[in-house]
Design an enzyme around this catalytic site. Structure first.
Site, PDB file in Angstrom:
ATOM      1  N   HIS A 149     -10.080   1.514  -0.882  1.00 10.22           N
ATOM      2  CA  HIS A 149      -8.874   2.366   0.765  1.00 10.22           C
ATOM      3  C   HIS A 149     -10.653   2.212   1.589  1.00 10.22           C
ATOM      4  O   HIS A 149     -10.234   2.283   3.221  1.00 10.22           O
ATOM      5  CB  HIS A 149      -8.386   3.339   0.590  1.00 10.22           C
ATOM      6  CG  HIS A 149      -9.458   4.333   0.599  1.00 10.22           C
ATOM      7  ND1 HIS A 149      -9.664   5.603  -0.923  1.00 10.22           N
ATOM      8  CD2 HIS A 149      -9.914   5.157   2.029  1.00 10.22           C
ATOM      9  CE1 HIS A 149     -10.206   6.424  -0.845  1.00 10.22           C
ATOM     10  NE2 HIS A 149     -10.778   6.189   0.761  1.00 10.22           N
ATOM     11  N   ASP A 204      -7.829   1.626  -7.374  1.00  8.97           N
ATOM     12  CA  ASP A 204      -8.602   2.231  -5.696  1.00  8.97           C
ATOM     13  C   ASP A 204     -10.615   1.649  -5.866  1.00  8.97           C
ATOM     14  O   ASP A 204     -11.024   3.096  -5.471  1.00  8.97           O
ATOM     15  CB  ASP A 204      -8.050   3.955  -5.861  1.00  8.97           C
ATOM     16  CG  ASP A 204      -8.125   4.300  -4.182  1.00  8.97           C
ATOM     17  OD1 ASP A 204      -9.182   3.422  -3.331  1.00  8.97           O
ATOM     18  OD2 ASP A 204      -8.986   5.222  -3.468  1.00  8.97           O
ATOM     19  N   SER A 264     -14.838   9.643   0.565  1.00 10.09           N
ATOM     20  CA  SER A 264     -14.163   8.969   0.234  1.00 10.09           C
ATOM     21  C   SER A 264     -15.557   8.039  -0.973  1.00 10.09           C
ATOM     22  O   SER A 264     -15.949   7.357   0.152  1.00 10.09           O
ATOM     23  CB  SER A 264     -12.804   7.887   0.135  1.00 10.09           C
ATOM     24  OG  SER A 264     -12.290   8.894   0.754  1.00 10.09           O
TER      25      SER A 264
END
Length: 563
Positions: A290, A323, A406
């Site tokens: 992402h 992911d 992230s």
């Protein structure tokens, strides 16, 4: 009270009945009382002047030299009146006759209170204490006790007298004493000096108080305006060695920061910031899918290293189901890959360190512990078709993770990567890869490095990752406990793939899978998470219920490429 007392020639009676000695007349105006006759000594001839009469001022001349005693006088005859027809004595006589009553100061104390003895004045010093002058000893012959009708014997031998009145001798020569000083002027001088001293002390105290007040005011103004008289220098510790224990948070951060990068991604009208870390010296960097998703097919990805150097990066491969994504930078030398740990060795309570760029603050280091293992989470799903949903059997940590973290590494106590920071639980109860903008509440999740390593290797080699599958379609609307097999497939085909691992194990539509390898499964998402935690080809043991009966089946996981 003077009745019967012999009179004194040349003396007049005072108003109070006492006799006053007449002052002898001298041509030079001075006078001195003659000394009393010394019974033990005779008058030398040299003491008699040419006139035939002894000098009354001479200390040796007394009436005791007369060879005949003085006749007694009648009590009715005044002492000052000589007998008629009597010639003046050849030698001067005392100014008074002997006292037959021994009246002080010439005799013993009488029955009345005697007058105070006449004392020779002594010198008084400036401090008001009399300077002792040794008394001049005089040997006097005490008068022998006589009767009123008997003459006084004047040739009695001289004996020491202990009577206190014996010191008095009106005929004695004045002692050589210091001149008299008045007490009042001395006391006045002392008072003046003391007054001057007090005034000086008072004035000095006032001056000191005034100077102190002025100085205090100046210092106070200086402190108020400038914060001090001179330069302010607060106490501070000295310089210490920069090295830290390699196992400490500071030591781990110092080793890992050069291998952590910040990614700035833009494309398709979107932009984002994330974190990644170096996998090898060829320039491969692992991050979240992402994070690079906004770049699309033709977006831009800029990598910023801890040193401040930047480089452009390209996407090598990405997988939304895990992911995870791999990007690569070219032309960069001196890359330092981070060592990878083993997530299967992690236990709850182990210390961890998270590094990232929350809100574009590169190089941010936080620490915490492992709060839980194998925490099934799903993230994404913004597209609505489920193609962007990630299923992760995650590590839970309380190390603060915020938007921008992230893709960053989660390190163990030895500085080895054990997870990839991926999602956080936000305060509104949602689970999002970026956590919105609410920030961390102590619930962070990371993809285990064992899964990330396998996926990264596949992405570097083939550009895509394989997913382990059972070959069945699940009913995601089922609300009971466990994962139920759907009645029909998602694309209109059979819910159990023909020839797939599930079909070979005997799984049928409507079966409810309750356990995987003996661990309970409570939903379809959780079954997917448990399955993807394995590699294709791993063997699983499933516990399922069918018609109220529980049974166990075993199968070998297939690959998404196999159908």
């Amino acid at each position: 009270m003077n009745e019967g007392k012999p009179g004194t020639p040349g003396a007049s009676e005072g108003p109070d009945g006492d006799f006053v000695l007449a002052r002898p007349e001298r041509p030079d105006g001075d006078y001195e009382l003659p000394r009393p006759h010394d019974a033990t000594a005779s008058t030398p001839a040299a003491d008699v002047p040419d006139g035939g009469a002894p000098d009354p001022r001479h200390r040796g001349g007394t009436s005791a030299d007369a060879s005949e005693p003085a006749p007694a006088q009648s009590a009715d005859t005044p002492a000052s009146t000589p007998a008629p027809g009597a010639d003046a004595p050849a030698h001067p006589q005392p100014l008074h006759d002997p006292d037959p009553y021994s009246t002080p100061p010439y005799g013993e104390p009488g029955p009345w209170a005697p007058a105070p003895p006449v004392q020779h004045p002594a010198a008084t010093p400036a401090h008001g204490v009399a300077v002792g002058v040794p008394p001049v000893p005089h040997e006097t012959a005490p008068a022998a006790p006589v009767t009123p009708t008997a003459p006084v014997a004047q040739d009695a031998p001289a004996t020491p007298v202990t009577d206190p009145w014996a010191r008095y001798d009106p005929w004695a020569a004045p002692a050589a004493v210091a001149p008299l000083q008045q007490a009042d002027p001395v006391e006045e001088d002392v008072r003046r000096r003391r007054g001057r001293r007090r005034r000086a002390l008072t004035g000095g105290a006032l001056v000191i108080a005034l100077v102190s007040g002025v100085a205090g005011g100046v210092v106070g103004v200086q402190l108020e305006r400038n914060g001090g008289i001179g330069a302010v220098e607060l106490p501070q510790a000295g310089v210490e060695a920069p090295d830290r224990d390699p196992d400490s948070v500071a030591g781990i951060a110092a080793q890992a920061l050069p291998s952590v990068v910040t990614l700035h991604v833009s494309g398709g009208g979107k932009a984002g910031t994330g974190t990644g870390f170096v996998l090898d010296d060829r320039g491969h960097i692992l991050t979240n899918d992402h994070v690079v998703e906004p770049a699309g097919e033709d977006g831009d990805i800029t990598v910023t290293f801890h040193s401040g150097d930047t480089a452009e990066a390209t996407v090598v491969g990405r997988d939304s189901g895990y992911d995870l994504a791999v990007v690569r930078v070219k032309g960069v030398r001196g890359l330092a890959p981070l060592p990878l740990g083993n997530s299967d060795n992690v236990r709850v309570g182990d210390p961890v360190v998270a590094i990232g760029a929350p809100f574009d603050l590169a190089g941010t280091v936080t620490s915490g512990i492992i709060s839980a293992r194998e925490r099934p989470i799903t993230a994404g799903g913004e597209k609505g078709d489920g193609g962007d949903v990630s299923y992760v059997d995650a590590l839970q940590t309380d190390a603060p993770i915020n938007p921008g973290n992230s893709g960053g590494p989660l390190l163990d106590g030895k500085g080895r990567v054990i997870g990839i920071n991926s999602a956080i639980r936000s305060a509104d109860g949602g689970l999002d890869p970026e956590g919105g903008q609410s920030g961390s509440i102590g619930l962070g999740f990371a993809i285990p490095i064992n899964q990330g390593k396998r996926v990264a290797e596949e992405l570097i080699e083939t550009g895509k990752a394989t997913h382990p599958v059972i070959g069945i379609t699940l009913d995601m609307e089922y609300s009971g406990d466990g994962a139920r097999v759907a009645a029909e497939g998602s694309d209109g085909g059979p819910p159990v793939s023909t020839g797939g691992p599930g079909a070979e194990a005997g799984i049928r539509p409507g079966d409810v899978i309750t356990k995987v390898d003996g661990r309970p499964v409570h939903s379809g998402e959780e079954l997917i998470v448990k399955t993807r935690a394995h590699r294709p080809g791993d063997r699983l043991e499933l516990t399922l219920e069918r018609g109220g009966e529980e049974r166990t089946v075993s199968l070998v996981l297939g690959s998404s490429d196999d159908g």
